[in-house]
Scaffold this motif. Structure first.
Motif, PDB file in Angstrom:
ATOM      1  N   UNK A 186      -0.644   3.328  -1.198  1.00 44.19           N
ATOM      2  CA  UNK A 186      -0.730   2.242  -1.868  1.00 44.19           C
ATOM      3  C   UNK A 186       0.081   1.581  -0.960  1.00 44.19           C
ATOM      4  N   UNK A 187       0.516   0.282  -1.137  1.00 46.50           N
ATOM      5  CA  UNK A 187       1.646  -0.619  -0.171  1.00 46.50           C
ATOM      6  C   UNK A 187       2.689  -0.266  -1.270  1.00 46.50           C
ATOM      7  N   UNK A 188       2.536  -0.765  -2.456  1.00 46.52           N
ATOM      8  CA  UNK A 188       3.722   0.051  -3.035  1.00 46.52           C
ATOM      9  C   UNK A 188       4.536   1.276  -2.369  1.00 46.52           C
ATOM     10  N   UNK A 189       4.269   2.084  -1.588  1.00 47.54           N
ATOM     11  CA  UNK A 189       4.933   2.864  -1.718  1.00 47.54           C
ATOM     12  C   UNK A 189       5.916   2.903  -0.056  1.00 47.54           C
ATOM     13  N   UNK A 190       5.428   1.312   0.544  1.00 49.22           N
ATOM     14  CA  UNK A 190       6.469   1.687   1.824  1.00 49.22           C
ATOM     15  C   UNK A 190       7.602   1.825   0.797  1.00 49.22           C
ATOM     16  N   UNK A 191       8.671   2.428   2.202  1.00 51.67           N
ATOM     17  CA  UNK A 191       9.841   2.466   1.703  1.00 51.67           C
ATOM     18  C   UNK A 191      10.826   1.672   1.394  1.00 51.67           C
ATOM     19  N   UNK A 192      11.754   1.225   0.043  1.00 57.05           N
ATOM     20  CA  UNK A 192      12.779   0.783   0.084  1.00 57.05           C
ATOM     21  C   UNK A 192      13.124  -0.240   0.917  1.00 57.05           C
ATOM     22  N   UNK A 193      13.817  -0.044   2.476  1.00 59.56           N
ATOM     23  CA  UNK A 193      13.796  -0.903   2.642  1.00 59.56           C
ATOM     24  C   UNK A 193      12.935  -2.149   3.361  1.00 59.56           C
ATOM     25  N   UNK A 194      11.682  -1.617   3.912  1.00 58.54           N
ATOM     26  CA  UNK A 194      10.832  -2.213   4.510  1.00 58.54           C
ATOM     27  C   UNK A 194      10.495  -2.996   3.892  1.00 58.54           C
ATOM     28  N   UNK A 201      -0.666  -0.899 -14.183  1.00 57.13           N
ATOM     29  CA  UNK A 201      -2.154  -0.529 -13.747  1.00 57.13           C
ATOM     30  C   UNK A 201      -2.588  -1.308 -11.810  1.00 57.13           C
ATOM     31  N   UNK A 202      -2.175  -2.185 -11.716  1.00 55.34           N
ATOM     32  CA  UNK A 202      -2.355  -2.368 -10.693  1.00 55.34           C
ATOM     33  C   UNK A 202      -2.463  -2.524  -9.539  1.00 55.34           C
ATOM     34  N   UNK A 203      -0.923  -2.261  -9.578  1.00 58.64           N
ATOM     35  CA  UNK A 203       0.537  -1.526  -8.179  1.00 58.64           C
ATOM     36  C   UNK A 203       0.980  -0.304  -8.387  1.00 58.64           C
ATOM     37  N   UNK A 204       1.455   0.846  -9.256  1.00 57.18           N
ATOM     38  CA  UNK A 204       1.150   1.414 -10.001  1.00 57.18           C
ATOM     39  C   UNK A 204       2.882   1.639 -10.176  1.00 57.18           C
ATOM     40  N   UNK A 205       3.242   2.526 -10.800  1.00 61.48           N
ATOM     41  CA  UNK A 205       4.288   2.271 -12.299  1.00 61.48           C
ATOM     42  C   UNK A 205       5.800   2.289 -11.030  1.00 61.48           C
ATOM     43  N   UNK A 206       6.455   1.449 -12.558  1.00 64.65           N
ATOM     44  CA  UNK A 206       8.016   0.982 -11.699  1.00 64.65           C
ATOM     45  C   UNK A 206       8.224  -0.379 -10.353  1.00 64.65           C
ATOM     46  N   UNK A 207       6.752  -0.618 -10.612  1.00 64.18           N
ATOM     47  CA  UNK A 207       7.119  -1.379  -9.364  1.00 64.18           C
ATOM     48  C   UNK A 207       7.312  -3.220  -9.873  1.00 64.18           C
ATOM     49  N   UNK A 208       7.397  -3.311 -10.911  1.00 63.26           N
ATOM     50  CA  UNK A 208       7.802  -4.485 -11.915  1.00 63.26           C
ATOM     51  C   UNK A 208       9.231  -4.941 -12.367  1.00 63.26           C
ATOM     52  N   UNK A 209       9.947  -3.972 -12.282  1.00 64.08           N
ATOM     53  CA  UNK A 209      11.712  -3.717 -13.160  1.00 64.08           C
ATOM     54  C   UNK A 209      12.346  -3.057 -11.966  1.00 64.08           C
ATOM     55  N   UNK A 210      13.691  -3.782 -12.051  1.00 66.82           N
ATOM     56  CA  UNK A 210      14.586  -3.302 -11.245  1.00 66.82           C
ATOM     57  C   UNK A 210      15.491  -1.839 -11.520  1.00 66.82           C
ATOM     58  N   UNK A 211      14.935  -1.085 -12.204  1.00 64.04           N
ATOM     59  CA  UNK A 211      14.805   0.364 -12.318  1.00 64.04           C
ATOM     60  C   UNK A 211      17.066   0.813 -11.710  1.00 64.04           C
ATOM     61  N   UNK A 212      17.906  -0.116 -11.913  1.00 65.84           N
ATOM     62  CA  UNK A 212      18.812   0.284 -11.253  1.00 65.84           C
ATOM     63  C   UNK A 212      19.774   0.686 -12.445  1.00 65.84           C
ATOM     64  N   UNK A 213      20.592   2.209 -11.150  1.00 65.89           N
ATOM     65  CA  UNK A 213      21.228   3.161 -11.828  1.00 65.89           C
ATOM     66  C   UNK A 213      22.902   2.550 -11.234  1.00 65.89           C
ATOM     67  N   UNK A 214      24.225   2.239 -12.373  1.00 67.39           N
ATOM     68  CA  UNK A 214      25.015   2.349 -12.094  1.00 67.39           C
ATOM     69  C   UNK A 214      26.026   3.830 -11.357  1.00 67.39           C
ATOM     70  N   UNK A 215      26.238   3.817 -10.446  1.00 68.78           N
ATOM     71  CA  UNK A 215      26.518   5.240  -9.358  1.00 68.78           C
ATOM     72  C   UNK A 215      28.017   5.314 -10.097  1.00 68.78           C
ATOM     73  N   UNK A 216      27.479   7.183 -10.426  1.00 64.60           N
ATOM     74  CA  UNK A 216      28.556   7.698 -10.671  1.00 64.60           C
ATOM     75  C   UNK A 216      29.817   7.754 -10.071  1.00 64.60           C
ATOM     76  N   UNK A 217      31.214   8.091 -10.912  1.00 66.68           N
ATOM     77  CA  UNK A 217      32.305   8.298  -9.990  1.00 66.68           C
ATOM     78  C   UNK A 217      33.325   6.591 -10.224  1.00 66.68           C
ATOM     79  N   UNK A 218      33.153   5.296 -10.881  1.00 68.30           N
ATOM     80  CA  UNK A 218      33.380   4.280 -11.428  1.00 68.30           C
ATOM     81  C   UNK A 218      33.643   4.437 -12.283  1.00 68.30           C
TER      82      UNK A 218
END
Length: 249
Positions: free
Chosen positions: A1-9, A161-178
């Motif tokens: 699936x093309x959505x499995x490309x690395x994030x930077x790509x 369903x067409x592209x795979x789970x998690x493909x349409x939302x940002x899924x942002x997590x605020x990093x720990x330590x701040x």
């Protein structure tokens, strides 16, 4: 699936759709910038700001119009070229959010508008803190379709369903330590069905999918939306999340 490309790509895939991105992606509501000022304890007017992963300059334009001395930071050649067309008077440097090409302690604010999820937080946080002055702030904000609206939730399920789970939302997590202050804003804009579909096509998952398969989905989606919105217009609802952390003095 093309959505499995690395994030930077997938992030660099936006270069293929820079013009459409500039034309169809939404601006941010004024409340985003008011929240950033409130949480950071500083006014944007006169502030030295780097907008990282600036893309075509959607957030940079708002920051500039509020009087910030903003510089865009963008890794993609196509997006950078579109930025220069959109904002010829605003400085731009090529670089990515993991290794900011900016001087130590030189900024009052570093913003990642719709771009934090493309970074490696273990590298991006130290880089942002390095370029901030003591008391400066790191601001993240991102918009997602509002899943509380039934037709949006149904559309999101079809996309996943067409592209795979998690493909349409940002899924942002605020990093720990701040120490983060956060706020959620709900808003919408009125657009035509065709405009909404053109906006969908600017998401990385559709870009990397390729035109034939993306067009097949969007054609079917146009028929579904025509049943919901026979007048040809809809309110496109968003949830924008804002998170701000101040660098200790």
């Amino acid at each position: 699936m093309t959505y499995d490309l690395p994030a930077h790509q997938r992030a660099l895939a936006f270069d293929r759709a820079a013009g459409a991105y500039a034309a169809h992606r939404p601006q941010y509501p004024a409340a985003v910038f008011e929240t950033v000022e409130e949480f950071s304890g500083q006014r944007l007017a006169g502030a030295r700001v780097a907008d990282v992963g600036t893309g075509t300059g959607i957030a940079a334009r708002d920051l500039h119009e509020r009087g910030a001395r903003v510089v865009g930071v963008e890794p993609g050649a196509g997006m950078a070229a579109q930025f220069r067309r959109e904002l010829p008077g605003v400085p731009l440097v090529r670089g990515d959010g993991n290794r900011l090409p900016l001087a130590d302690g030189s900024l009052d604010l570093v913003s990642y508008a719709q771009s934090w999820h493309w970074t490696d937080p273990s590298r991006a946080v130290p880089s942002a803190l390095r370029v901030l002055r003591p008391g400066g702030a790191l601001a993240l904000w991102w918009s997602d379709p509002d899943p509380a609206v039934p037709w949006v939730a149904e559309q999101g399920a079809r996309i996943e369903e067409w592209l795979g789970p998690g493909c349409y939302i940002s899924n942002v997590q605020t990093p720990a330590g701040l120490l983060w202050k956060t706020r959620t804003l709900r808003w919408s804009r009125r657009v035509t069905v065709d405009f909404h579909l053109a906006k969908l096509a600017t998401h990385s998952a559709f870009i990397v999918l390729g035109e034939p398969r993306a067009s097949a989905f969007l054609t079917a989606e146009r028929k579904r939306l025509a049943q919901h919105f026979p007048g040809g217009e809809l309110d496109e609802p968003y949830v924008t999340s804002v998170a701000v952390a101040v660098r200790p003095a």
